[in-house]
Enzyme design. Structure first.
Site, mmCIF file in Angstrom:
data_model
loop_
_atom_site.group_PDB
_atom_site.id
_atom_site.type_symbol
_atom_site.label_atom_id
_atom_site.label_comp_id
_atom_site.label_asym_id
_atom_site.label_seq_id
_atom_site.Cartn_x
_atom_site.Cartn_y
_atom_site.Cartn_z
ATOM 1 N N HIS A 228 1.946 -2.844 -2.391
ATOM 2 C CA HIS A 228 1.194 -3.469 -1.300
ATOM 3 C C HIS A 228 0.183 -2.495 -0.715
ATOM 4 C CE1 HIS A 228 2.743 -1.487 2.401
ATOM 5 N NE2 HIS A 228 3.859 -1.315 1.707
ATOM 6 N N CYS A 229 -0.845 -3.052 -0.129
ATOM 7 C CA CYS A 229 -1.776 -2.295 0.703
ATOM 8 C C CYS A 229 -1.747 -2.974 2.057
ATOM 9 C CB CYS A 229 -3.164 -2.230 0.078
ATOM 10 S SG CYS A 229 -3.787 -3.793 -0.570
#
Length: 686
Positions: free
Chosen positions: A602-603
């Site tokens: 994830h970012c």
């Protein structure tokens, strides 16, 4: 003339395929005749040939093994309308569902808590299994797509378990039955099962071992769509076992009549009780008729009716096939399985030479044909930055390949970090439903994405919100995740990009809903930070170590600076080592894909930097395995499962440059001179 020539070539190919099919069938029947075996129909010959990819010698060997198994276990003469077999069938301990998985495979379920070894013999139990499997296999769709075997151990006790019977069923399905065993799913295995399971695994071949998965109920969605599962396994169906048995009875009766009429001793009659797969765009929200006739095609992968074979005497059941797809669906060739075919599932293979962007596959691949590193270098030189950006714009201009119905539900909208970054319905991760009256408790903004030769290798998700911290850790627990990759900082340019969903300090302990997370150690590197976490399930018990890697020098809407991708590539290698080490520590506790459970990436939004990381990882693995790269194809397929992945042209360009640098580091290229890459390179008019 060109049209005529193309049509002639196509017709010639069809004729050659048909002749090959006829020759193989004749050779198989001749081999049986020469060996003095009982006469069988062409339909039966086709089943065994399909199971061994029309290799006559191997199909004949399978037939011999099949006949030996039936004789040894007393599976030649059935009395399904008299006890004890009649009562065995009515228990419902074994049944064939009226649905299929995403690849078209039939789904068989053995419910362990209904089996009492002291009350029935192996012979009668196996007769009940084979009697129903024979009917299921009468569907050419099942012959072609194979079988998924679910061993449901929910609420079962040690007194329900029969080790020898389990071994016999597994051995029969793999080595003595004309069906492709796609996978075996052992659901909710109790602790006492682990020891015999480890022993059982030692007695099966490695490739078959890789097809056997131990999963909990929520993880079944990794293998079979929830819409195809019964309610007892968290699905949407309430199968009618009595209706299925009635269908089996009709087929069995018709078979006996055909045997008398044709003088052929053959236990098979073609049936279409389980409807064929019918891939469609969008969610199928109603029950549609899937039993319509299909145009005949002349290849070994399609329905065939050869003159002289028994007719299709069993009427299709009114039961319907109710699961579907979202996204761009393309037809695929589904190989007939055998002991050398480790195709656990054929939903969207990323294998060399195959393009199937809307689908996913447990034995995925790398994309299209790909290109060698030197060819990629030449193309990047020719296109320049401007040309690659234009190529990305072409990809980005395409509409989404699916729908976002679940993400847009009112009760789920608040769980999305960004209103314009939603997750596809067809590839979304389903959590366990915590509230029986609220089906939306299964929602999290996360999608499965395939890796190199691995279905659902990654879970792409947004940076968790404080209100979704507990959902995030529930997902990590239920999916068996060992590694989390974070490519954002919590705060960037004064804006919160991700909630602090894990304890920062060494020794700190925080509770998120039913889960506790403890930080055991922290390692600070120049470009990233590694945190070793212990995740514990407070409600059901148990704990697991989780590796958390946060890359800290990757700007939002951008790419890592410094003129080199080496730091990112080092972080990528560290991530892969972490997954391998964690998997090694699990030992026999993990029975899934050899590369382990999904890696959560994830970012902030879960599309830009996340998509870039996935592209690098997939392409690097394929380069190491095959010596080729396919950046564009990989990006397109990631976007088909996680919408809008790779958010900016610079990220698309960075993937090309980073992979060229990786090719140099790995010795595939001596150098990667890109002088003039950033200059305008429009072709001069002549």
């Amino acid at each position: 003339m060109n049209q005529y020539r193309r049509r002639s070539k196509w017709e010639e190919a069809i004729i050659q395929s048909f002749l090959k099919f006829l020759r193989a069938t004749k050779a198989f029947l001749d081999a049986l005749s020469e060996s003095g075996a009982a006469c069988v129909s062409r339909a039966t010959a086709i089943k065994f040939l399909l199971a061994r990819k029309f290799d006559v010698a191997r199909a004949h060997a399978l037939w011999r093994q099949h006949e030996a198994t039936r004789r040894r276990e007393g599976l030649n003469k059935f009395e399904p309308f008299e006890d004890p077999l009649k009562s065995e069938l009515e228990t419902g301990k074994f049944t064939i569902l009226p649905t299929r998985d995403a690849t078209g495979a039939a789904i068989a379920v053995f419910t362990a808590n209904k089996h009492f070894p002291t009350q029935t013999t192996h012979q009668i139990t196996l007769q009940g299994v084979v009697y129903q499997l024979d009917v299921a296999l009468q569907s050419v769709e099942t012959q072609r797509a194979g079988l998924v075997f679910i061993y449901d151990m929910t609420d079962s006790k040690y007194t329900n378990f029969d080790y020898e019977l389990s071994q016999k069923i597994l051995t029969m399905l793999k080595g003595g039955y004309p069906a492709k065993l796609k996978k075996v799913l052992i659901v909710t295995a109790p602790l006492w099962f682990k020891a015999p399971f480890r022993i059982l695994r030692l007695f099966v071949r490695e490739k078959l071992r890789e097809r056997v998965h131990t999963v909990n109920a929520p993880q079944l969605g990794l293998h079979v769509p929830r819409s195809s599962l019964p309610k007892q396994l968290g699905g949407l169906h309430e199968p009618d076992h009595a209706a299925w048995l009635e269908h089996c009875k009709n087929c069995y009766t018709n078979n006996l009549q055909n045997a008398k009429l044709d003088g052929v001793i053959d236990e098979y009659v073609i049936s279409n009780h389980i409807p064929p797969i019918n891939a469609q765009n969008g969610i199928i929200e109603h029950e549609g008729d899937m039993t319509s006739d299909r145009a005949p095609r002349l290849d070994s992968d399609t329905d065939m009716h050869i003159s002289g074979d028994p007719p299709y005497t069993c009427d299709p059941s009114p039961l319907r096939h109710t699961h579907g797809y979202n996204g761009d669906m393309k037809s695929r060739h589904i190989n007939s399985g055998d002991e050398d075919d480790m195709d656990i599932s054929t939903r969207g293979t990323w294998s060399s030479g195959e393009v199937s962007p809307g689908l996913s596959d447990e034995e995925g691949g790398g994309g299209g044909a790909g290109e060698a590193p030197h060819a990629l270098l030449q193309r990047v030189r020719a296109l320049g930055r401007r040309g690659l950006a234009a190529e990305y714009d072409d990809i980005r201009a395409r509409p989404p390949l699916g729908t976002f119905h679940h993400a847009k539900l009112p009760s789920n909208l608040a769980k999305n970090r960004y209103t314009d970054v939603l997750c596809y319905d067809h590839s979304r991760v389903l959590l366990s439903q915590t509230d029986p009256d609220d089906p939306t408790t299964d929602y999290i903004n996360a999608n499965y994405v395939d890796g190199y030769k691995q279905k659902n290798a990654y879970i792409c998700t947004q940076g968790p919100l404080p209100k979704t911290f507990s959902d995030f850790w529930r997902m990590v627990w239920e999916q068996g995740t060992l590694v989390i990759v974070m490519t954002t900082r919590a705060v960037e340019r004064g804006r919160v990009k991700c909630g602090q969903y894990w304890p920062l300090a060494d020794g700190q302990h925080v509770v998120y809903g039913d889960f506790a997370v403890t930080t055991q150690a922290v390692e600070h590197e120049e470009d990233y930070t590694v945190t070793h976490l212990l995740l514990s399930d407070l409600k059901r018990g148990g704990s697991r170590r989780v590796w958390h890697g946060q890359y800290t020098r990757w700007p939002d809407y951008g790419v890592p600076g410094g003129g080199s991708a080496a730091p990112v590539l080092r972080f990528l290698a560290r991530t892969r080592r972490a997954q391998a080490l964690a998997l090694h520590d699990l030992d026999h506790a993990w029975a899934g894909h050899k590369q382990g459970p999904p890696i959560v990436v994830h970012c902030s939004a879960g599309i830009g930097r996340t998509g870039t990381f996935l592209t690098l990882d997939i392409c690097a693995q394929r380069l190491s395995a095959e010596g080729v790269l396919d950046v564009r194809g990989t990006v397109e397929r990631i976007r088909a499962q996680r919408a809008h992945s790779i958010q900016m042209p610079d990220q698309y360009v960075f993937c090309h440059l980073a992979l060229l640098e990786y090719a140099v580091m790995q010795g595939y290229l001596d150098s990667a001179d890109l002088t003039g890459f950033d200059e305008d390179n429009e072709e001069e008019s002549e």
